[in-house]
Design a protein around this motif. Structure first.
Motif, PDB file in Angstrom:
ATOM      1  N   SER A 172      15.366   7.557  -5.471  1.00 14.10           N
ATOM      2  CA  SER A 172      15.400   8.422  -6.652  1.00 14.10           C
ATOM      3  C   SER A 172      14.547   7.807  -7.755  1.00 14.10           C
ATOM      4  CB  SER A 172      16.839   8.610  -7.129  1.00 14.10           C
ATOM      5  OG  SER A 172      17.410   7.379  -7.495  1.00 14.10           O
ATOM      6  N   GLY A 173      14.517   8.459  -8.906  1.00  9.86           N
ATOM      7  CA  GLY A 173      13.692   7.994 -10.012  1.00  9.86           C
ATOM      8  C   GLY A 173      14.371   6.903 -10.812  1.00  9.86           C
ATOM      9  N   ARG A 174      13.913   6.739 -12.043  1.00 11.59           N
ATOM     10  CA  ARG A 174      14.450   5.701 -12.918  1.00 11.59           C
ATOM     11  C   ARG A 174      15.942   5.915 -13.137  1.00 11.59           C
ATOM     12  NH1 ARG A 174      12.505   2.006 -16.682  1.00 11.59           N
ATOM     13  NH2 ARG A 174      13.994   1.553 -18.370  1.00 11.59           N
ATOM     14  N   ASN A 175      16.711   4.860 -12.937  1.00 13.89           N
ATOM     15  CA  ASN A 175      18.167   4.899 -13.075  1.00 13.89           C
ATOM     16  C   ASN A 175      18.563   3.795 -14.041  1.00 13.89           C
ATOM     17  OD1 ASN A 175      20.929   4.932 -12.811  1.00 13.89           O
ATOM     18  ND2 ASN A 175      20.941   4.214 -10.683  1.00 13.89           N
ATOM     19  N   GLU A 176      18.796   4.160 -15.297  1.00  5.79           N
ATOM     20  CA  GLU A 176      19.025   3.149 -16.328  1.00  5.79           C
ATOM     21  C   GLU A 176      20.455   2.623 -16.319  1.00  5.79           C
ATOM     22  OE1 GLU A 176      17.862   3.863 -20.295  1.00  5.79           O
ATOM     23  OE2 GLU A 176      15.716   3.852 -19.839  1.00  5.79           O
ATOM     24  N   THR A 177      20.581   1.333 -16.498  1.00  2.00           N
ATOM     25  CA  THR A 177      21.882   0.722 -16.706  1.00  2.00           C
ATOM     26  C   THR A 177      22.315   0.965 -18.146  1.00  2.00           C
ATOM     27  OG1 THR A 177      21.040  -1.407 -17.510  1.00  2.00           O
ATOM     28  CG2 THR A 177      21.199  -1.119 -15.117  1.00  2.00           C
ATOM     29  N   GLU A 178      23.543   0.588 -18.451  1.00  3.75           N
ATOM     30  CA  GLU A 178      24.033   0.761 -19.820  1.00  3.75           C
ATOM     31  C   GLU A 178      23.274  -0.104 -20.812  1.00  3.75           C
ATOM     32  OE1 GLU A 178      27.915  -2.006 -20.137  1.00  3.75           O
ATOM     33  OE2 GLU A 178      27.949  -0.597 -18.465  1.00  3.75           O
ATOM     34  N   GLU A 179      22.507  -1.083 -20.300  1.00  6.75           N
ATOM     35  CA  GLU A 179      21.701  -1.950 -21.156  1.00  6.75           C
ATOM     36  C   GLU A 179      20.268  -1.446 -21.313  1.00  6.75           C
ATOM     37  OE1 GLU A 179      23.970  -6.190 -20.271  1.00  6.75           O
ATOM     38  OE2 GLU A 179      22.329  -5.559 -18.949  1.00  6.75           O
ATOM     39  N   GLY A 180      19.969  -0.268 -20.737  1.00  7.13           N
ATOM     40  CA  GLY A 180      18.663   0.350 -20.924  1.00  7.13           C
ATOM     41  C   GLY A 180      17.582  -0.096 -19.971  1.00  7.13           C
ATOM     42  N   MET A 181      17.959  -0.804 -18.899  1.00  7.49           N
ATOM     43  CA  MET A 181      16.982  -1.228 -17.891  1.00  7.49           C
ATOM     44  C   MET A 181      17.065  -0.331 -16.662  1.00  7.49           C
ATOM     45  SD  MET A 181      17.563  -5.320 -17.697  1.00  7.49           S
ATOM     46  CE  MET A 181      17.297  -6.393 -19.109  1.00  7.49           C
ATOM     47  N   ASP A 182      15.944  -0.154 -15.994  1.00  6.84           N
ATOM     48  CA  ASP A 182      16.003   0.476 -14.677  1.00  6.84           C
ATOM     49  C   ASP A 182      16.759  -0.449 -13.732  1.00  6.84           C
ATOM     50  OD1 ASP A 182      15.141   2.297 -12.448  1.00  6.84           O
ATOM     51  OD2 ASP A 182      14.171   0.417 -11.824  1.00  6.84           O
ATOM     52  N   ARG A 183      17.701   0.107 -12.976  1.00  6.76           N
ATOM     53  CA  ARG A 183      18.563  -0.720 -12.125  1.00  6.76           C
ATOM     54  C   ARG A 183      17.766  -1.503 -11.087  1.00  6.76           C
ATOM     55  NH1 ARG A 183      23.907  -1.046 -11.515  1.00  6.76           N
ATOM     56  NH2 ARG A 183      24.120   0.652 -13.019  1.00  6.76           N
ATOM     57  N   ARG A 243       0.808  -1.209   0.000  1.00  3.66           N
ATOM     58  CA  ARG A 243       0.000   0.000   0.000  1.00  3.66           C
ATOM     59  C   ARG A 243       0.844   1.262   0.000  1.00  3.66           C
ATOM     60  NH1 ARG A 243      -3.489  -1.100   5.176  1.00  3.66           N
ATOM     61  NH2 ARG A 243      -1.448  -1.821   5.827  1.00  3.66           N
ATOM     62  N   TYR A 244       2.150   1.131   0.209  1.00  2.81           N
ATOM     63  CA  TYR A 244       3.004   2.298   0.312  1.00  2.81           C
ATOM     64  C   TYR A 244       3.930   2.396  -0.877  1.00  2.81           C
ATOM     65  CZ  TYR A 244       1.277   2.470   5.044  1.00  2.81           C
ATOM     66  OH  TYR A 244       0.467   2.544   6.131  1.00  2.81           O
ATOM     67  N   ALA A 245       4.257   3.624  -1.235  1.00  2.45           N
ATOM     68  CA  ALA A 245       5.005   3.845  -2.467  1.00  2.45           C
ATOM     69  C   ALA A 245       6.502   3.962  -2.254  1.00  2.45           C
ATOM     70  CB  ALA A 245       4.492   5.105  -3.157  1.00  2.45           C
ATOM     71  N   VAL A 246       6.940   4.541  -1.145  1.00  2.00           N
ATOM     72  CA  VAL A 246       8.370   4.811  -0.967  1.00  2.00           C
ATOM     73  C   VAL A 246       8.822   4.311   0.380  1.00  2.00           C
ATOM     74  CG1 VAL A 246       8.341   6.826  -2.462  1.00  2.00           C
ATOM     75  CG2 VAL A 246       7.925   7.118  -0.027  1.00  2.00           C
ATOM     76  N   PRO A 247      10.143   4.014   0.538  1.00  2.07           N
ATOM     77  CA  PRO A 247      10.660   3.584   1.815  1.00  2.07           C
ATOM     78  C   PRO A 247      10.557   4.709   2.831  1.00  2.07           C
ATOM     79  CG  PRO A 247      12.239   3.190   0.049  1.00  2.07           C
ATOM     80  CD  PRO A 247      11.148   4.037  -0.503  1.00  2.07           C
ATOM     81  N   GLY A 248      10.485   4.386   4.093  1.00  3.88           N
ATOM     82  CA  GLY A 248      10.425   5.380   5.143  1.00  3.88           C
ATOM     83  C   GLY A 248       9.865   4.774   6.402  1.00  3.88           C
ATOM     84  N   PHE A 249       9.699   5.592   7.421  1.00  3.21           N
ATOM     85  CA  PHE A 249       9.273   5.074   8.710  1.00  3.21           C
ATOM     86  C   PHE A 249       7.907   4.413   8.639  1.00  3.21           C
ATOM     87  CE2 PHE A 249       7.330   5.407  12.880  1.00  3.21           C
ATOM     88  CZ  PHE A 249       8.309   4.857  13.686  1.00  3.21           C
ATOM     89  N   ALA A 250       6.963   5.053   7.944  1.00  3.36           N
ATOM     90  CA  ALA A 250       5.608   4.489   7.872  1.00  3.36           C
ATOM     91  C   ALA A 250       5.614   3.129   7.204  1.00  3.36           C
ATOM     92  CB  ALA A 250       4.682   5.441   7.114  1.00  3.36           C
ATOM     93  N   VAL A 251       6.409   2.987   6.146  1.00  2.00           N
ATOM     94  CA  VAL A 251       6.486   1.716   5.438  1.00  2.00           C
ATOM     95  C   VAL A 251       7.116   0.656   6.329  1.00  2.00           C
ATOM     96  CG1 VAL A 251       7.419   0.553   3.429  1.00  2.00           C
ATOM     97  CG2 VAL A 251       6.660   2.905   3.249  1.00  2.00           C
ATOM     98  N   LEU A 252       8.195   1.039   6.998  1.00  2.00           N
ATOM     99  CA  LEU A 252       8.876   0.105   7.881  1.00  2.00           C
ATOM    100  C   LEU A 252       7.954  -0.377   8.982  1.00  2.00           C
ATOM    101  CD1 LEU A 252      11.470  -1.294   8.752  1.00  2.00           C
ATOM    102  CD2 LEU A 252      12.135   0.790   9.947  1.00  2.00           C
ATOM    103  N   LEU A 253       7.227   0.564   9.595  1.00  2.00           N
ATOM    104  CA  LEU A 253       6.311   0.202  10.662  1.00  2.00           C
ATOM    105  C   LEU A 253       5.230  -0.738  10.166  1.00  2.00           C
ATOM    106  CD1 LEU A 253       5.290   0.583  13.548  1.00  2.00           C
ATOM    107  CD2 LEU A 253       4.042   2.606  12.762  1.00  2.00           C
ATOM    108  N   SER A 254       4.627  -0.415   9.012  1.00  2.00           N
ATOM    109  CA  SER A 254       3.563  -1.245   8.463  1.00  2.00           C
ATOM    110  C   SER A 254       4.048  -2.653   8.160  1.00  2.00           C
ATOM    111  CB  SER A 254       3.020  -0.602   7.194  1.00  2.00           C
ATOM    112  OG  SER A 254       2.053  -1.428   6.604  1.00  2.00           O
ATOM    113  N   SER A 255       5.198  -2.753   7.489  1.00  2.00           N
ATOM    114  CA  SER A 255       5.712  -4.059   7.107  1.00  2.00           C
ATOM    115  C   SER A 255       6.123  -4.869   8.327  1.00  2.00           C
ATOM    116  CB  SER A 255       6.907  -3.893   6.148  1.00  2.00           C
ATOM    117  OG  SER A 255       7.324  -5.133   5.685  1.00  2.00           O
ATOM    118  N   ALA A 256       6.773  -4.207   9.294  1.00  2.00           N
ATOM    119  CA  ALA A 256       7.200  -4.901  10.499  1.00  2.00           C
ATOM    120  C   ALA A 256       5.993  -5.414  11.278  1.00  2.00           C
ATOM    121  CB  ALA A 256       8.030  -3.962  11.369  1.00  2.00           C
ATOM    122  N   TYR A 257       4.956  -4.562  11.406  1.00  2.00           N
ATOM    123  CA  TYR A 257       3.767  -4.965  12.137  1.00  2.00           C
ATOM    124  C   TYR A 257       3.065  -6.122  11.444  1.00  2.00           C
ATOM    125  CZ  TYR A 257      -0.731  -4.682  14.504  1.00  2.00           C
ATOM    126  OH  TYR A 257      -1.863  -4.981  15.218  1.00  2.00           O
TER     127      TYR A 257
END
Length: 337
Positions: A145-156, A7-21
């Motif tokens: 951060s956002g999309r970070n492409e490798t030299e092969e054109g994939m998001d890392r 249900r959460y989009a980015v890492p952070g305290f709320a995500v950690l708490l939710s997943s841990a619980y």
């Protein structure tokens, strides 16, 4: 690796708490019972098993490799694949010393974000072993951060969490089949986020147009589910599984691509909630139980954070989407040379 609640989009305290619980609330199996079950399973094997641990230099992969070495009493051919040679050599030095001349403990260096690296290291593996009984893949990559492409054109992030796992499985599946032909276990496990995915966009597979941390977090687990199923369809004698490890105390935050302030906040969250998190050693036992004891027949399996059968809970995808994803992946991972 640390698993995010879907249900959460980015890492952070709320995500950690939710997943841990969420992990804490699960009906926990006794870890001592799991260890005993794993030990009994390997003591009953009549052969020296071969296991590959991709991402085995830290976290869950390290936990699995240690548990496997312990339960086989070192009498196995173990290959750890990862980036950190010093960490791998330290881990291997603490494995039980084998008594069988067939047993070996090795490390192969590989940055799994690049498919050309996987192609090379897979060829090296094929030159060293004639079979694989267990292929366990758990590499992790965290970024804010956002999309970070490798030299092969994939998001890392997607390269590490999905394409690398498909690539290793595709490159090494013949060695799994060799093990099966000998009457031995032949199983592949991707540890990511079974049950924590969402619907996929077949018009933007690989997320070149609609990339976001949320989309990457939700689609990669479903990609792994569909990958597992398609490999099982194409190789019906082999067992393929996708697992969710839950909230685990790993050092993934320390190597995250994020600001120093965010990294510090993540570290504080881990400290405050440490008592709710599973240790890498215990998680390794749970994951090992899932692939060795629970996924006990050929086909596609989904495993929960305590090594139990997840079935189709929180499942997304269709046969059509599975076929489209497979074709996309073949094209995306093909050699550009």
């Amino acid at each position: 690796m640390f698993l995010l609640n879907r249900r959460y989009a980015v890492p952070g305290f709320a995500v950690l708490l939710s997943s841990a619980y969420f992990s804490y609330q699960l009906n926990m199996s006794s870890i001592s019972k799991i260890r005993a079950t794993n030990a009994a399973a390997f003591s009953a094997k009549g052969y020296i098993p071969t296991a590959i641990f991709v991402g085995g230099t830290s976290g869950i992969g390290e936990g699995m490799a240690k548990a496997f070495a312990k339960h086989t009493e070192g009498n196995a051919h173990i290959i750890i694949v990862g980036r950190n040679r010093a960490a791998a050599e330290s881990i291997i030095s603490r494995f039980p010393k084998p008594t069988s001349p067939e047993a070996k403990h090795e490390f192969l260096q590989c940055d799994v974000a690049l498919m050309q690296n996987i192609r090379s290291v897979s060829a090296e593996i094929r030159s060293r072993v004639t079979k694989i009984n267990y292929l366990a893949m758990s590499p992790g990559f965290m970024t804010t951060s956002g999309r970070n492409e490798t030299e092969e054109g994939m998001d890392r992030k997607l390269a590490v969490h999905y394409y690398s796992r498909w690539m290793f499985t595709n490159e090494l599946v013949t060695l799994l089949e060799n093990a099966k032909e000998r009457g031995e276990d032949a199983k592949a496990l991707s540890v990511l986020a079974a049950g924590a995915g969402g619907p996929i966009d077949v018009n933007d597979l690989g997320l070149k147009k609609t990339y976001s941390l949320k989309n990457a977090a939700l689609q990669a687990p479903t990609y792994n589910d569909l990958m597992t199923e398609e490999f099982a369809n194409r190789h019906p004698t082999i067992t393929f599984a996708h697992a969710i490890p839950g909230a685990v105390r790993t050092n993934l935050f320390a190597s995250a691509e994020t600001s120093a302030l965010t990294k510090k906040a993540m570290g504080l969250s881990m400290t405050l909630l440490g008592f709710l998190l599973t240790s890498p050693e215990d998680c390794g036992e749970y994951m090992l139980n899932g692939i060795v004891n629970v996924a006990n027949a050929p086909g596609a399996w989904r495993i929960n954070s305590h090594g139990e059968d997840l079935g189709k809970k929180r499942y997304y995808g269709s046969e059509e989407e599975r076929k489209k994803l497979w074709q996309h992946t073949v094209e995306a991972t093909s050699s550009k040379s």
